[in-house]
Design a protein around this motif. Structure first.
Motif, PDB file in Angstrom:
ATOM      1  N   ARG A   1       4.615  -1.558  -6.731  1.00  0.00           N
ATOM      2  CA  ARG A   1       3.315  -2.051  -7.198  1.00  0.00           C
ATOM      3  C   ARG A   1       2.888  -1.316  -8.470  1.00  0.00           C
ATOM      4  O   ARG A   1       2.405  -1.931  -9.421  1.00  0.00           O
ATOM      5  CB  ARG A   1       2.257  -1.879  -6.111  1.00  0.00           C
ATOM      6  CG  ARG A   1       2.381  -2.883  -5.002  1.00  0.00           C
ATOM      7  CD  ARG A   1       1.171  -2.802  -4.066  1.00  0.00           C
ATOM      8  NE  ARG A   1       1.346  -3.720  -2.963  1.00  0.00           N
ATOM      9  CZ  ARG A   1       1.741  -3.369  -1.747  1.00  0.00           C
ATOM     10  NH1 ARG A   1       1.995  -2.109  -1.467  1.00  0.00           N
ATOM     11  NH2 ARG A   1       1.882  -4.291  -0.813  1.00  0.00           N
ATOM     12  N   GLN A   2       3.056  -0.005  -8.485  1.00  0.00           N
ATOM     13  CA  GLN A   2       2.676   0.787  -9.654  1.00  0.00           C
ATOM     14  C   GLN A   2       3.534   0.423 -10.868  1.00  0.00           C
ATOM     15  O   GLN A   2       3.021   0.265 -11.974  1.00  0.00           O
ATOM     16  CB  GLN A   2       2.794   2.290  -9.352  1.00  0.00           C
ATOM     17  CG  GLN A   2       2.448   3.172 -10.529  1.00  0.00           C
ATOM     18  CD  GLN A   2       1.027   2.955 -11.022  1.00  0.00           C
ATOM     19  OE1 GLN A   2       0.094   2.890 -10.227  1.00  0.00           O
ATOM     20  NE2 GLN A   2       0.849   2.824 -12.326  1.00  0.00           N
TER      21      GLN A   2
ATOM     22  N   ALA B   1       4.597   0.857  -2.622  1.00  0.00           N
ATOM     23  CA  ALA B   1       3.574   1.376  -3.541  1.00  0.00           C
ATOM     24  C   ALA B   1       4.181   1.693  -4.906  1.00  0.00           C
ATOM     25  O   ALA B   1       3.549   1.459  -5.942  1.00  0.00           O
ATOM     26  CB  ALA B   1       2.906   2.609  -2.944  1.00  0.00           C
ATOM     27  N   ASP B   2       5.402   2.217  -4.914  1.00  0.00           N
ATOM     28  CA  ASP B   2       6.081   2.512  -6.185  1.00  0.00           C
ATOM     29  C   ASP B   2       6.302   1.231  -6.979  1.00  0.00           C
ATOM     30  O   ASP B   2       6.059   1.193  -8.196  1.00  0.00           O
ATOM     31  CB  ASP B   2       7.431   3.191  -5.947  1.00  0.00           C
ATOM     32  CG  ASP B   2       7.314   4.563  -5.328  1.00  0.00           C
ATOM     33  OD1 ASP B   2       6.322   5.274  -5.584  1.00  0.00           O
ATOM     34  OD2 ASP B   2       8.240   4.928  -4.566  1.00  0.00           O
TER      35      ASP B   2
ATOM     36  N   ASP C   1       2.985  -7.896   3.365  1.00  0.00           N
ATOM     37  CA  ASP C   1       2.640  -6.505   3.112  1.00  0.00           C
ATOM     38  C   ASP C   1       3.564  -5.602   3.913  1.00  0.00           C
ATOM     39  O   ASP C   1       4.411  -6.083   4.657  1.00  0.00           O
ATOM     40  CB  ASP C   1       1.169  -6.225   3.372  1.00  0.00           C
ATOM     41  CG  ASP C   1       0.772  -6.382   4.831  1.00  0.00           C
ATOM     42  OD1 ASP C   1       1.626  -6.220   5.725  1.00  0.00           O
ATOM     43  OD2 ASP C   1      -0.413  -6.662   5.080  1.00  0.00           O
ATOM     44  N   GLU C   2       3.390  -4.315   3.764  1.00  0.00           N
ATOM     45  CA  GLU C   2       4.281  -3.358   4.429  1.00  0.00           C
ATOM     46  C   GLU C   2       4.268  -3.492   5.944  1.00  0.00           C
ATOM     47  O   GLU C   2       5.188  -3.042   6.608  1.00  0.00           O
ATOM     48  CB  GLU C   2       3.903  -1.911   4.075  1.00  0.00           C
ATOM     49  CG  GLU C   2       4.083  -1.557   2.644  1.00  0.00           C
ATOM     50  CD  GLU C   2       2.881  -1.880   1.764  1.00  0.00           C
ATOM     51  OE1 GLU C   2       2.705  -1.202   0.763  1.00  0.00           O
ATOM     52  OE2 GLU C   2       2.121  -2.822   2.057  1.00  0.00           O
TER      53      GLU C   2
END
Length: 74
Positions: A22-23, A19-20, A70-71
């Motif tokens: 991606r941000q 997520a980090d 994905d994760e």
């Protein structure tokens, strides 16, 4: 090495989650609304320069950003 092992190693080395990344990619303009806007080389160069990732680990993040993995991928 499984995809999850790549992600675990990346988190251990950088302290960053998928997520980090991606941000950060969105902030840098590499993605817009989650859609990749650049080629793999730009992503891998960024990750190698800023985080010291090797090519394989950088490509794992590229796969996340591209939506190939994905994760939850093994």
């Amino acid at each position: 090495m499984s995809f999850q092992a790549y992600l675990n190693t990346i988190k251990a080395q950088t302290g960053k989650t998928p997520a980090d990344f991606r941000q950060m990619a969105e902030t840098k303009g590499f993605t817009v609304n989650g859609k990749l806007q650049v080629k793999a080389t730009e992503i891998t160069n960024w990750l190698k320069a800023d985080f010291g990732l090797g090519h394989g680990h950088a490509m794992a993040i590229y796969a996340l950003l591209k939506g190939i993995k994905d994760e939850n991928s093994q």
